[in-house]
Design an enzyme around this catalytic site. Structure first.
Site, PDB file in Angstrom:
ATOM      1  N   CYS A   2      22.227 -21.894  47.114  1.00 39.18           N
ATOM      2  CA  CYS A   2      23.472 -21.633  47.830  1.00 39.18           C
ATOM      3  C   CYS A   2      23.224 -21.914  49.310  1.00 39.18           C
ATOM      4  CB  CYS A   2      23.879 -20.189  47.658  1.00 39.18           C
ATOM      5  SG  CYS A   2      24.016 -19.709  45.930  1.00 39.18           S
ATOM      6  N   ARG A  27      23.808 -27.969  49.271  1.00 40.19           N
ATOM      7  CA  ARG A  27      22.917 -26.991  48.646  1.00 40.19           C
ATOM      8  C   ARG A  27      23.555 -26.335  47.426  1.00 40.19           C
ATOM      9  NH1 ARG A  27      18.562 -25.112  51.755  1.00 40.19           N
ATOM     10  NH2 ARG A  27      18.517 -23.323  50.392  1.00 40.19           N
ATOM     11  N   TRP A  75      26.280 -21.948  44.260  1.00 43.99           N
ATOM     12  CA  TRP A  75      25.849 -22.687  43.078  1.00 43.99           C
ATOM     13  C   TRP A  75      25.624 -21.618  42.032  1.00 43.99           C
ATOM     14  CZ3 TRP A  75      21.654 -23.080  39.725  1.00 43.99           C
ATOM     15  CH2 TRP A  75      21.613 -24.255  38.948  1.00 43.99           C
ATOM     16  N   ASN A  99      21.787 -15.621  48.583  1.00 44.62           N
ATOM     17  CA  ASN A  99      21.187 -16.785  47.938  1.00 44.62           C
ATOM     18  C   ASN A  99      19.975 -16.276  47.190  1.00 44.62           C
ATOM     19  OD1 ASN A  99      20.211 -19.305  47.208  1.00 44.62           O
ATOM     20  ND2 ASN A  99      19.309 -19.718  49.226  1.00 44.62           N
ATOM     21  N   GLY A 100      19.905 -16.551  45.883  1.00 44.32           N
ATOM     22  CA  GLY A 100      18.768 -16.098  45.093  1.00 44.32           C
ATOM     23  C   GLY A 100      19.233 -15.390  43.839  1.00 44.32           C
ATOM     24  N   GLU A 481      11.116 -42.044  36.983  1.00 42.35           N
ATOM     25  CA  GLU A 481      11.962 -41.710  38.120  1.00 42.35           C
ATOM     26  C   GLU A 481      13.274 -42.503  38.073  1.00 42.35           C
ATOM     27  OE1 GLU A 481      12.285 -39.434  40.101  1.00 42.35           O
ATOM     28  OE2 GLU A 481      13.390 -40.201  41.811  1.00 42.35           O
ATOM     29  N   LYS A 485      16.960 -40.753  38.119  1.00 38.19           N
ATOM     30  CA  LYS A 485      17.952 -41.062  39.149  1.00 38.19           C
ATOM     31  C   LYS A 485      19.285 -41.467  38.509  1.00 38.19           C
ATOM     32  CE  LYS A 485      16.708 -39.820  41.860  1.00 38.19           C
ATOM     33  NZ  LYS A 485      15.762 -39.033  42.609  1.00 38.19           N
ATOM     34  N   GLU A 488      21.088 -38.393  36.838  1.00 37.38           N
ATOM     35  CA  GLU A 488      21.636 -37.312  37.653  1.00 37.38           C
ATOM     36  C   GLU A 488      22.869 -37.707  38.449  1.00 37.38           C
ATOM     37  OE1 GLU A 488      19.083 -35.675  40.767  1.00 37.38           O
ATOM     38  OE2 GLU A 488      18.014 -37.551  40.864  1.00 37.38           O
ATOM     39  N   HIS A 504       7.205 -46.834  17.813  1.00 39.02           N
ATOM     40  CA  HIS A 504       6.813 -45.644  17.051  1.00 39.02           C
ATOM     41  C   HIS A 504       7.989 -44.687  16.883  1.00 39.02           C
ATOM     42  CE1 HIS A 504       2.719 -47.011  17.026  1.00 39.02           C
ATOM     43  NE2 HIS A 504       2.835 -47.276  18.318  1.00 39.02           N
ATOM     44  N   LYS A 603      20.666 -29.056  45.837  1.00 38.95           N
ATOM     45  CA  LYS A 603      19.422 -29.372  46.531  1.00 38.95           C
ATOM     46  C   LYS A 603      18.651 -28.070  46.690  1.00 38.95           C
ATOM     47  CE  LYS A 603      17.617 -32.911  48.875  1.00 38.95           C
ATOM     48  NZ  LYS A 603      17.341 -34.143  48.112  1.00 38.95           N
TER      49      LYS A 603
HETATM   50  C1  F6R Z   1      16.043 -35.324  41.863  1.00 39.32           C
HETATM   51  C2  F6R Z   1      15.591 -34.240  42.718  1.00 39.32           C
HETATM   52  C3  F6R Z   1      14.877 -33.107  42.091  1.00 39.32           C
HETATM   53  C4  F6R Z   1      13.801 -32.560  43.041  1.00 39.32           C
HETATM   54  C5  F6R Z   1      13.200 -31.280  42.455  1.00 39.32           C
HETATM   55  C6  F6R Z   1      12.081 -30.743  43.308  1.00 39.32           C
HETATM   56  O1  F6R Z   1      16.612 -36.334  42.598  1.00 39.32           O
HETATM   57  O2  F6R Z   1      15.817 -34.231  43.889  1.00 39.32           O
HETATM   58  O3  F6R Z   1      14.328 -33.452  40.854  1.00 39.32           O
HETATM   59  O4  F6R Z   1      12.819 -33.531  43.211  1.00 39.32           O
HETATM   60  O5  F6R Z   1      14.192 -30.316  42.333  1.00 39.32           O
HETATM   61  O6  F6R Z   1      12.530 -30.447  44.599  1.00 39.32           O
HETATM   62  P1  F6R Z   1      11.529 -30.236  45.799  1.00 39.32           P
HETATM   63  O7  F6R Z   1      10.867 -31.542  46.045  1.00 39.32           O
HETATM   64  O8  F6R Z   1      12.377 -29.804  46.944  1.00 39.32           O
HETATM   65  O9  F6R Z   1      10.543 -29.200  45.348  1.00 39.32           O
END
Ligand code: F6R
Length: 608
Positions: A2, A27, A75, A99-100, A481, A485, A488, A504, A603
């Site tokens: 949040c 966030r 969030w 937040n938490g 990766e 990407k 998401e 397999h 994020k």
């Molecule tokens: C995907 C993404 C997430 C972060 C993951 C770890 O694009 O951003 O998979 O990589 O949540 O986040 P951090 O690096 O902040 O620990």
């Protein structure tokens, strides 16, 4: 997860809170709200489901003026996305944002007989009622009440609190969940993230865990739990507001993809002594690399994918075991870690709760921890034994791009220094390695220059429900990766497979026209990967092939091709990362989705 902001001072608080929340929206973004003291010193709350723009419209309907308030973007964790569950929450004399996660909210609900009082389904409202009760017990002494309140909580929290009888004052306390604060010429401000502070000040402090902060229009004070005043350590923001703006780009993600060459320069160049990596200024001693007999890399999501690339790079060079663990698994797998283990913890935000908990576990088992972190002063950075700060600047788009490539750059540099220290390469070889690393920067620029060509791939992708990524060795590590990407931000189901593993089982999923993105940049397995490409092509797949400029390809082996500059094999991840990020970006655009704020994500994942 949040976003939190609080302000008290001469400026119009409602505007400031709304602007701050707009910057924090990345966030968390399912609902938003503010609470403020009006000119009659009464607390008003405005909150609703939706984005900050919707909240702004609601706020406009009331003509009140305020100089002190708190704001939140949510969030959802406990309780659905509803107006009632949005923050701020009010209980008696207390209004708060959180937040938490309060883990013992059930017990607290029973202990305080809150069943009939609660209007939301959130743990945060339970916390508000508990604080209200404690505030009364403590005869309206905010410090004593907050001190007693946090003793009752289990879990993680960053709270900003208004007490009805303390107009103009904001109180805050945190455990794990981040909070930064500053006293500026325009008043006192606190937030979950620097982006909300940067317009007002360059000087700030990280709210220490287990301390109480009191903000008034004239000062910010920090107290320990014995109510002694302490002086927090002041930090300076190393980037400016431009870094947190779109600057003409339609989305933060595209801007951040474009910023990667610069981010790499900023991360690598200051750490070069001659042509060799040097971490003296980071305080990372060579003994750290000498004293270990295994490396455990711990991270989540994209950061964990950077770790998988590093494992493929490190093991052949260093000849010691390198294990990559998903942080949330590491915590519960009774890991084999001891004083001879070097734990490398990777986190853009430095606040990811699973990564933090895994790091603490590794430390408790005796392992020294070297963290790779982008956010200065974050919890992981502060608690790890050594920090390698990446210099990507703020990453605002939820999908990580530039943070990934600088994490890779950090890991490549560490690997080079380790190899040198452990006698696994000569100075000349290490110098060549660093030269190869620097050569990825123009290669990434060249990829950005191919954006239009890359965009042409996604017409096909967005028509189909699945996409597969295949590759061998390092190419497989990059594929993981690429698939994440795409998933998401475009919501296309995407999976990455080691190309040789397809037959397999997974090859059963190949149907006519299903897109397969094949990465074939590793010379020693190139022919093998191309055989696997033929296998999927023969079953109807639509193949987009990523290969080096010099690779010889027969006509018809792929439906579309993207050529990347001819780098030494170990370094192709950098331009490939740019290409895969752009594919995901344009797929999201092609589907008309919210690129920067994809559904269900946030994020900085500060809940388990
Ligand atoms: C995907 C993404 C997430 C972060 C993951 C770890 O694009 O951003 O998979 O990589 O949540 O986040 P951090 O690096 O902040 O620990």
């Amino acid at each position: 997860m949040c976003g939190i902001i609080g302000y008290t001072g001469p400026l119009e608080a409602r505007d400031l809170l709304l602007n701050g929340l707009a910057g924090l929206e990345y966030r968390g973004y399912d609902s938003a709200g503010i609470a403020y003291f009006n000119t009659a010193s009464q607390v008003r709350i405005i909150k609703n489901v939706g984005k900050v723009a919707a909240l702004r419209e609601c706020v406009k309907k009331t003509a009140e003026v305020s100089h002190c308030g708190i704001g939140h973007t949510r969030w959802a964790t406990h309780g659905g996305v509803t107006d009632k569950n949005a923050h701020p929450h009010r209980a008696g004399q207390v209004t708060l944002i959180h937040n938490g996660i309060i883990e013992n909210y059930h017990q607290l609900t029973e202990e305080y007989g809150l069943g009939d009082k609660l209007v939301s389904q959130t743990d945060s409202e339970v916390a508000a009622w508990v604080l209200d009760a404690v505030y009364r017990d403590c005869r309206h002494d905010p410090l004593a009440a907050i001190g007693a309140f946090v003793k009752k909580l289990a879990g993680s929290y960053g709270f900003c609190i208004l007490f009805d009888d303390r107009p103009g004052e904001i109180y805050a306390v945190r455990n794990v969940s981040p909070l930064v604060a500053a006293y500026t010429r325009s008043g006192a401000i606190i937030a979950s993230d620097l982006t909300a502070l940067i317009s007002y000040t360059k000087e700030y402090f990280v709210v220490p865990e287990g301390h109480i902060v009191r903000l008034t229009p004239y000062k910010v004070r920090v107290y320990d739990m014995d109510y002694n005043r302490i002086e927090p350590e002041m930090l300076e923001v190393s980037w400016n507001m431009d870094a947190a703006m779109k600057n003409g780009f339609p989305h933060f993600m595209l801007k951040e993809i474009h910023e990667q060459p610069e981010a790499l320069r900023n991360t690598i160049l200051p750490r070069l002594a001659g042509n060799l990596p040097d971490f003296t200024a980071d305080g990372i001693p060579d003994e750290l690399f000498l004293d270990c007999n295994q490396i455990r890399i711990i991270a989540c999501g994209t950061a964990m994918h950077a770790g998988i690339v590093a494992k493929a790079l490190m093991e052949p060079l260093l000849r010691i075991p390198v294990t990559v663990s998903i942080a949330s698994e590491f915590r519960y797998e009774d890991p084999l870690v001891d004083g001879k283990t070097l734990a490398i913890v990777i986190s853009q935000s430095g606040e990811t709760i699973d990564t933090l908990a895994a790091m603490r576990l590794a430390q408790s088992l005796g392992a020294p921890v070297l963290s790779i972190v982008n956010v200065k002063g974050s919890t992981i950075a502060r608690e790890s034994d050594h920090v390698f700060y990446t210099h990507a600047g703020p990453e605002i788009a939820v999908a990580s791009t530039k943070a990934y490539s600088v994490q890779l750059a950090a890991l490549y540099m560490l690997c080079c220094r380790m190899a040198l220290t452990r006698g696994r390469c000569t100075k000349a070889q290490a110098g060549q390695f660093m030269e190869d690393l620097l050569a990825v920067i123009p290669a990434m620029e060249a990829m950005i220059g191919q954006s239009d060509h890359i965009r042409s791939f996604v017409r096909h992708l967005i028509r189909e429900r699945d996409t597969f990524f295949i590759g061998r060795g390092l190419d497989y590590a990059f594929s993981l990766e690429g698939a994440l990407k795409l998933k998401e931000i475009s919501y296309i189901h995407a999976e990455a497979y080691a190309a040789g593993e397809l037959k397999h089982g997974t090859i059963a999923l190949i149907y006519d026209n299903v897109p397969v993105i094949a990465i074939a940049t590793q010379d020693h397995v190139f022919a093998k990967t191309i055989s696997n490409v033929r296998e999927v092509k023969a079953r109807g797949a639509y193949v987009i092939l990523l290969a080096k400029e010099q690779a010889q390809l027969e006509d018809g082996v792929a439906d579309m091709e993207l050529r990347i500059p001819d780098l030494e094999d170990r370094f192709t991840v950098f331009p490939i990362a740019v290409a895969l990020q752009l594919i995901a970006y344009y797929a999201s655009i092609g589907k008309n989705l919210d690129v920067d704020q994809p559904r269900n994500l946030a994020k900085s994942v500060t809940v388990e």
